[in-house]
Design an enzyme around this catalytic site. Sequence first.
Site, short mmCIF file in Angstrom:
data_model
loop_
_atom_site.label_atom_id
_atom_site.label_comp_id
_atom_site.label_asym_id
_atom_site.label_seq_id
_atom_site.Cartn_x
_atom_site.Cartn_y
_atom_site.Cartn_z
N SER A 1 2.58 3.95 -4.97
CA SER A 1 3.36 5.04 -4.38
C SER A 1 4.58 4.48 -3.64
O SER A 1 5.40 3.81 -4.25
CB SER A 1 2.46 5.88 -3.48
OG SER A 1 3.04 7.13 -3.21
N HIS B 1 0.81 -1.22 0.00
CA HIS B 1 0.00 0.00 0.00
C HIS B 1 0.84 1.28 0.00
O HIS B 1 2.06 1.26 0.23
CB HIS B 1 -0.96 0.00 1.19
CG HIS B 1 -0.28 0.00 2.54
ND1 HIS B 1 0.40 1.08 3.03
CD2 HIS B 1 -0.20 -0.97 3.50
CE1 HIS B 1 0.88 0.80 4.23
NE2 HIS B 1 0.53 -0.44 4.53
#
Length: 269
Positions: free
Chosen positions: A94, A27
């Site tokens: 990211s 994540h």
Amino acid sequence: MRLEIENGLEFVCDPFLNERGKIFFLHAFTGNITNKLSFRTHFKDYSFYGINFPGHGNSVIHNQSELDFNFWIKLVQQFFNKYQLKNVVLFGHSIGGGLAIALTQVLTKEQIKGIILEAPLNPGIRATPPSIISALVPDTNEDFEAVQRALIYNIEQRFGANFKDFCAKQKQKMIQKYAPLKVMLQPEQAEQRLQLIDAAFKRLSYPTLWIHGQEDGIVRYLPSKAYLESLHNPLIELVGLSNTAHTTFFEQPQQFLQLVEQFLNKLNK
């Protein structure tokens, strides 16, 4: 998809019988596994794994060393070894994308099959104003508003007159939950991560799909594209999505899923 907690670490281990493959999700900063619930639903015939890193989701921070990038790498390596995972597609968003790349130098060839990157952390982020990076854990409403504009294309049009109220409420929640993560935004830590990611990118030897919003204000598209081109690596396929910022899956879910489906089909041939 059921989340479990062990020793203060939240994770998902969701194998599928007669699987088409395995996906491990990494994540984003202040993100968590549940950001990709609909992704997991779409690829329901894949086994799905992931960890909420310390300070994210319901995972606990026992001490500040657990916010170190190398600690996260070790957590994933231990998870792979514990569950004897092989032929896994790493999917990172990211900072999770940068982590996926760094893991290619730690996990074995047997353990990795391919890489999916969603607006990954890469040296192109050096072109992003430091004021945006430091505001990822905001101090003021203005900080939070600036980050939201960088994250989601035309967010003010999405929310209309409610945008400022939304920002004021969410900023307070953000500070309460993520204030301990602010240490990760310190320039020295950030630079150490980039050097590790850069070294791994330069040795990358796995098929990789890189999806990036052309209006990304966190990890900017053009500097990222220039960095990728400097690598001269034909294994990396970059797809830039127009009218999209940093949250490409959230903003363009159908296009994102279609691109991933095509990539996975190629891997499985």
